[in-house]
Design a protein around this motif. Structure first.
Motif, PDB file in Angstrom:
ATOM      1  N   ASN A 118       0.840  -1.192   0.000  1.00  0.00           N
ATOM      2  CA  ASN A 118       0.000   0.000   0.000  1.00  0.00           C
ATOM      3  C   ASN A 118       0.876   1.243   0.000  1.00  0.00           C
ATOM      4  O   ASN A 118       1.861   1.331   0.745  1.00  0.00           O
ATOM      5  CB  ASN A 118      -0.901   0.019   1.244  1.00  0.00           C
ATOM      6  N   ASP A 153      -7.141  -2.336 -11.928  1.00  0.00           N
ATOM      7  CA  ASP A 153      -6.619  -2.073 -10.588  1.00  0.00           C
ATOM      8  C   ASP A 153      -7.506  -2.789  -9.570  1.00  0.00           C
ATOM      9  O   ASP A 153      -8.657  -2.410  -9.373  1.00  0.00           O
ATOM     10  CB  ASP A 153      -6.610  -0.562 -10.320  1.00  0.00           C
ATOM     11  N   GLU A 154      -6.960  -3.827  -8.942  1.00  0.00           N
ATOM     12  CA  GLU A 154      -7.657  -4.622  -7.926  1.00  0.00           C
ATOM     13  C   GLU A 154      -9.045  -5.102  -8.394  1.00  0.00           C
ATOM     14  O   GLU A 154     -10.055  -4.885  -7.724  1.00  0.00           O
ATOM     15  CB  GLU A 154      -7.809  -3.809  -6.627  1.00  0.00           C
ATOM     16  N   SER A 195      -1.525   2.661  -8.046  1.00  0.00           N
ATOM     17  CA  SER A 195      -2.707   3.346  -8.575  1.00  0.00           C
ATOM     18  C   SER A 195      -2.339   4.679  -9.215  1.00  0.00           C
ATOM     19  O   SER A 195      -2.911   5.074 -10.247  1.00  0.00           O
ATOM     20  CB  SER A 195      -3.737   3.564  -7.457  1.00  0.00           C
ATOM     21  N   ASN A 221     -11.398  -7.583  -5.978  1.00  0.00           N
ATOM     22  CA  ASN A 221     -12.064  -7.176  -4.743  1.00  0.00           C
ATOM     23  C   ASN A 221     -13.567  -7.395  -4.831  1.00  0.00           C
ATOM     24  O   ASN A 221     -14.225  -6.950  -5.776  1.00  0.00           O
ATOM     25  CB  ASN A 221     -11.801  -5.695  -4.448  1.00  0.00           C
ATOM     26  N   SER A 249      -3.278  -5.256 -11.218  1.00  0.00           N
ATOM     27  CA  SER A 249      -2.767  -5.105  -9.857  1.00  0.00           C
ATOM     28  C   SER A 249      -3.684  -5.852  -8.903  1.00  0.00           C
ATOM     29  O   SER A 249      -4.896  -5.900  -9.104  1.00  0.00           O
ATOM     30  CB  SER A 249      -2.685  -3.629  -9.457  1.00  0.00           C
ATOM     31  N   SER A 250      -3.090  -6.451  -7.884  1.00  0.00           N
ATOM     32  CA  SER A 250      -3.877  -7.174  -6.886  1.00  0.00           C
ATOM     33  C   SER A 250      -3.012  -7.446  -5.678  1.00  0.00           C
ATOM     34  O   SER A 250      -1.793  -7.584  -5.778  1.00  0.00           O
ATOM     35  CB  SER A 250      -4.408  -8.491  -7.454  1.00  0.00           C
ATOM     36  N   HIS A 251      -3.662  -7.535  -4.501  1.00  0.00           N
ATOM     37  CA  HIS A 251      -2.977  -7.948  -3.285  1.00  0.00           C
ATOM     38  C   HIS A 251      -3.182  -9.436  -3.016  1.00  0.00           C
ATOM     39  O   HIS A 251      -2.649  -9.964  -2.037  1.00  0.00           O
ATOM     40  CB  HIS A 251      -3.487  -7.142  -2.090  1.00  0.00           C
TER      41      HIS A 251
END
Length: 333
Positions: free
Chosen positions: A36, A152-153, A41, A156, A183-185
């Motif tokens: 983070n 982006d993510e 982003s 989720n 993008s991803s966590h």
């Protein structure tokens, strides 16, 4: 392709992106990773022309995104699934986007079906769950049937079926020769989806490599099952390797205070006690050659590397902006 060249973004005294350079190539799913606050982003917003760089540039197929006459036909993007008018229906929302880029209503119907939203196309978006909004955002990105896609993510809020759907979708798009940046966590999902990874921390590039190569940089050991583990361990140690033995998990008895009887825990001992050999300092080929020369039959020979998550954690350990303390284990007490 998506090209990021020397991108620098500052907000007051804070440098969000610091001389960042990388290229996202067609035919691959590229994972965009970072803790983070790493600048992911911000970089994606700069690619879409939503942020003006202090230095450097971003290009989509060799041109700034803002210069494209009908940009959705070149690149589709999802940055914020919640950035929609809640009073509109899904069909109306996509219809407005389509008309702005000269896309017909048949394509709207097609992407609604592709995203699994055909049955709720005439419901207002304000009543959608986060997962449904993610699907709608993905449908919007697909509207122009673009060769370049950026998300982006996007995972989720998706349920397991939705996660599997987008995993299969992204891989199929890359197989068609399209450029996909994601993008991803969720590291476990990225390990299944991404072919290539770009890792940043504090706005700077940390790694730009294949997923397998990244995990391979943090190789752990080689797991060996042999007919004569004691002898093989002695031979390996004589050649400078570190060898330990991992035995099957044993039940925890009531003699272990404060632990339930039903749990199990692994037990490790020095090599020579039997069990599975864990070898560091020798690769699988060297172990196999040694065992062959010694006439020791091997039942398993498995190089073990770090998972993508473990590799990511080690790479970005010094770039985490808000690190939490790990819980103290009972063994540490």
């Amino acid at each position: 392709m998506i090209e990021v060249r020397g991108l620098t973004m500052r907000y007051g005294g804070t440098v969000a992106v610091d001389d960042l350079t990388f290229t996202v190539k067609p035919g691959l799913v590229t994972g965009f990773l970072g803790p983070n606050g790493a600048g992911k982003s911000t970089t994606m917003r700069a690619v879409l022309g939503l942020e003006i760089p202090d230095a450097g540039e971003t290009l989509v197929d060799g041109r700034p995104y803002a210069s494209l006459r009908r940009p959705m036909l070149t690149m589709g993007a999802l940055l914020d699934a919640g950035a929609v008018h809640g009073g509109r229906t899904a069909r109306a929302h996509l219809g407005c986007l389509a008309r702005s880029n000269g896309i017909g209503p048949r394509r709207v119907a097609a992407v609604l079906g592709q995203a699994g939203l055909a049955e709720v196309a005439d419901r207002r978006i304000g009543g959608f769950s986060l997962g449904m909004k993610q699907r709608l955002g993905i449908a919007a990105a697909l509207l122009g049937d673009p060769a370049v896609l950026m998300f982006d993510e996007p995972l989720n809020g998706l349920d397991p079926e939705g996660i599997r759907w987008i995993r299969d979708l992204l891989r199929s798009l890359a197989a068609e020769g399209r450029t996909v940046l994601l993008s991803s966590h969720l590291m476990n999902e990225l390990a299944l989806t991404a072919d290539h990874v770009v890792v940043i921390g504090r706005g700077r590039l940390i790694a730009d490599t294949t997923t397998d190569a990244l995990a391979g940089r943090f190789r752990r050991d080689v797991l060996v099952r042999a007919a004569d583990p004691d002898r093989l361990a002695q031979l390996l140690r004589a050649r400078g390797a570190t060898v330990t033995t991992e035995e099957p998990a044993r039940p925890v008895t009531t003699e272990d205070p404060g632990r339930p009887v039903t749990t199990e825990e692994p037990r490790r001992a020095d090599a020579g006690a039997g069990g599975v050999l864990l070898v560091r300092g020798a690769d699988a080929a060297a172990i196999g050659d040694l065992a062959l020369r010694a006439g020791i039959a091997l039942r398993e020979l498995t190089p073990r590397s770090a998972s993508l998550e473990e590799a990511f954690m080690e790479l970005t350990e010094d770039s985490v902006e808000y690190g939490a303390r790990r819980p103290v284990t009972e063994a540490a007490r």
